[in-house]
Motif scaffolding. Sequence first.
Motif, PDB file in Angstrom:
ATOM      1  N   GLN A  69       0.836  -1.215   0.000  1.00 41.11           N
ATOM      2  CA  GLN A  69       0.000   0.000   0.000  1.00 41.11           C
ATOM      3  C   GLN A  69       0.873   1.268   0.000  1.00 41.11           C
ATOM      4  O   GLN A  69       0.430   2.329  -0.423  1.00 41.11           O
ATOM      5  CB  GLN A  69      -0.912   0.031   1.246  1.00 41.11           C
ATOM      6  N   ASP A  70       2.128   1.144   0.472  1.00 36.50           N
ATOM      7  CA  ASP A  70       3.025   2.305   0.511  1.00 36.50           C
ATOM      8  C   ASP A  70       3.784   2.501  -0.791  1.00 36.50           C
ATOM      9  O   ASP A  70       4.400   3.547  -1.006  1.00 36.50           O
ATOM     10  CB  ASP A  70       4.075   2.135   1.627  1.00 36.50           C
ATOM     11  N   LEU A  71       3.799   1.449  -1.652  1.00 40.45           N
ATOM     12  CA  LEU A  71       4.683   1.511  -2.818  1.00 40.45           C
ATOM     13  C   LEU A  71       4.009   1.161  -4.141  1.00 40.45           C
ATOM     14  O   LEU A  71       4.559   1.461  -5.203  1.00 40.45           O
ATOM     15  CB  LEU A  71       5.863   0.525  -2.615  1.00 40.45           C
ATOM     16  N   ALA A  72       2.873   0.520  -4.099  1.00 37.65           N
ATOM     17  CA  ALA A  72       2.294   0.008  -5.346  1.00 37.65           C
ATOM     18  C   ALA A  72       0.816   0.340  -5.465  1.00 37.65           C
ATOM     19  O   ALA A  72       0.002  -0.522  -5.818  1.00 37.65           O
ATOM     20  CB  ALA A  72       2.533  -1.510  -5.423  1.00 37.65           C
ATOM     21  N   THR A  73       0.478   1.602  -5.182  1.00 39.81           N
ATOM     22  CA  THR A  73      -0.895   2.071  -5.388  1.00 39.81           C
ATOM     23  C   THR A  73      -0.833   3.498  -5.948  1.00 39.81           C
ATOM     24  O   THR A  73       0.136   4.223  -5.688  1.00 39.81           O
ATOM     25  CB  THR A  73      -1.699   2.133  -4.057  1.00 39.81           C
ATOM     26  N   PRO A  74      -1.871   3.925  -6.687  1.00 42.05           N
ATOM     27  CA  PRO A  74      -1.907   5.311  -7.172  1.00 42.05           C
ATOM     28  C   PRO A  74      -1.903   6.297  -6.008  1.00 42.05           C
ATOM     29  O   PRO A  74      -1.283   7.367  -6.094  1.00 42.05           O
ATOM     30  CB  PRO A  74      -3.232   5.406  -7.939  1.00 42.05           C
ATOM     31  N   GLU A  75      -2.523   5.929  -4.886  1.00 43.88           N
ATOM     32  CA  GLU A  75      -2.578   6.828  -3.718  1.00 43.88           C
ATOM     33  C   GLU A  75      -1.170   7.060  -3.165  1.00 43.88           C
ATOM     34  O   GLU A  75      -0.820   8.177  -2.776  1.00 43.88           O
ATOM     35  CB  GLU A  75      -3.473   6.239  -2.622  1.00 43.88           C
ATOM     36  N   ARG A 147       4.584   5.987 -18.032  1.00 41.56           N
ATOM     37  CA  ARG A 147       3.269   6.532 -18.391  1.00 41.56           C
ATOM     38  C   ARG A 147       3.057   7.867 -17.716  1.00 41.56           C
ATOM     39  O   ARG A 147       3.520   8.079 -16.594  1.00 41.56           O
ATOM     40  CB  ARG A 147       2.147   5.607 -17.903  1.00 41.56           C
ATOM     41  N   CYS A 148       2.292   8.722 -18.399  1.00 41.56           N
ATOM     42  CA  CYS A 148       1.890   9.977 -17.773  1.00 41.56           C
ATOM     43  C   CYS A 148       0.828   9.643 -16.726  1.00 41.56           C
ATOM     44  O   CYS A 148      -0.153   8.956 -17.031  1.00 41.56           O
ATOM     45  CB  CYS A 148       1.331  10.916 -18.833  1.00 41.56           C
ATOM     46  N   PHE A 149       1.030  10.115 -15.505  1.00 36.64           N
ATOM     47  CA  PHE A 149       0.068   9.813 -14.435  1.00 36.64           C
ATOM     48  C   PHE A 149      -1.280  10.465 -14.723  1.00 36.64           C
ATOM     49  O   PHE A 149      -2.323   9.944 -14.351  1.00 36.64           O
ATOM     50  CB  PHE A 149       0.617  10.323 -13.092  1.00 36.64           C
ATOM     51  N   VAL A 150      -1.253  11.598 -15.441  1.00 30.08           N
ATOM     52  CA  VAL A 150      -2.488  12.351 -15.703  1.00 30.08           C
ATOM     53  C   VAL A 150      -3.221  11.768 -16.906  1.00 30.08           C
ATOM     54  O   VAL A 150      -4.417  11.465 -16.843  1.00 30.08           O
ATOM     55  CB  VAL A 150      -2.159  13.847 -15.963  1.00 30.08           C
ATOM     56  N   HIS A 172       3.248  14.380 -13.689  1.00 27.74           N
ATOM     57  CA  HIS A 172       4.251  13.412 -13.240  1.00 27.74           C
ATOM     58  C   HIS A 172       4.231  12.174 -14.133  1.00 27.74           C
ATOM     59  O   HIS A 172       3.176  11.744 -14.600  1.00 27.74           O
ATOM     60  CB  HIS A 172       3.948  12.964 -11.807  1.00 27.74           C
ATOM     61  N   VAL A 173       5.418  11.599 -14.311  1.00 27.39           N
ATOM     62  CA  VAL A 173       5.524  10.328 -15.027  1.00 27.39           C
ATOM     63  C   VAL A 173       5.650   9.210 -14.004  1.00 27.39           C
ATOM     64  O   VAL A 173       6.332   9.360 -12.990  1.00 27.39           O
ATOM     65  CB  VAL A 173       6.747  10.335 -15.978  1.00 27.39           C
ATOM     66  N   ARG A 174       4.973   8.102 -14.273  1.00 27.90           N
ATOM     67  CA  ARG A 174       4.969   6.942 -13.376  1.00 27.90           C
ATOM     68  C   ARG A 174       5.433   5.702 -14.140  1.00 27.90           C
ATOM     69  O   ARG A 174       5.375   5.684 -15.378  1.00 27.90           O
ATOM     70  CB  ARG A 174       3.548   6.709 -12.853  1.00 27.90           C
TER      71      ARG A 174
END
Length: 263
Positions: A69-75, A147-150, A172-174
Amino acid sequence: MAASCTTCCASSPHNPTLTEPCRIPDALIDALRKARHVCVLTGAGISAESGVPTFRDAQTGLWEQYNPQDLATPEAFLRDPELIWRWYRWRRDLVAAVEPNAGHVALARLATLVPRMTLITQNVDGLHQRAGSRDVIEFHGNIFTNRCFVENCIVDCDTSAKVPSCPHCGGHVRPGVVWFGESIPSQALNDSFAAAADCDVFLSIGTSSQVFPAANLAEIARDASAVVVEVNPEPTDLAASIHFAIQARAGAVLPELVDSLAE
Ligand code: OAD
């Protein structure tokens, strides 16, 4: 339903698995010889022998050390994009420095020995492609894409930046991987479900079968009367309800399986 090996392993109805080292059962080779379509699902375990950590193995698994949940979620990315970007850069560098192993190579060879093979991987490391597999379905994306986060489009960017910016919108890029709570890319999902429903033999290799919808694929294949096989040193919940549970490392058993098929 799982078969026991009568040649080299303890054969017991309470332990219906084949343990390493183990001759590949003739019935499995026979099923592969007759198969029109073989579907393979791989998970982190197939890359373990290359030196890529799995997620859930006791002590060495990434999710044993870090909270997903700290590393692999959009939140998590919204909260601290720099932390997430750094963590994925560490994983990308790790994967770039290792080589495909005998299990990856055997699966690339298996595709040349059967009329049709669909290879689906939950891994984001690209090691199947580096071993020579083509048309790999990347169920959870690829760690080397951005990927573009937006806008969610794939972008080309300077990945050495702290958190790169999208060249189109400045967002931001993800990393181009699927995070918890996100949907599987629709083409990967549809193609995988269709392949599982259509195949004659389904191989589930190096996955704990705990993450859905990937874990549904073996069940779909089993319900469609395919011969279902698991290769995993630690049998999963799937093992009891399938035809062959091979309790062995992918890098040990897959070359043997492919050699037997080629004979
Ligand atoms: P897991 O870490 O959950 O499971 C890896 C499995 O590989 C375990 O069952 C191990 O026993 C087995 N294993 C270890 N070494 C092996 C070897 N040499 N040969 C064969 N099997 C071996 O990894 P996955 O099932 O791939 O998702 O996890 C599924 C998803 O959960 C991942 O794609 C990732 C993770 O969160 C996302 O990042 C979205």
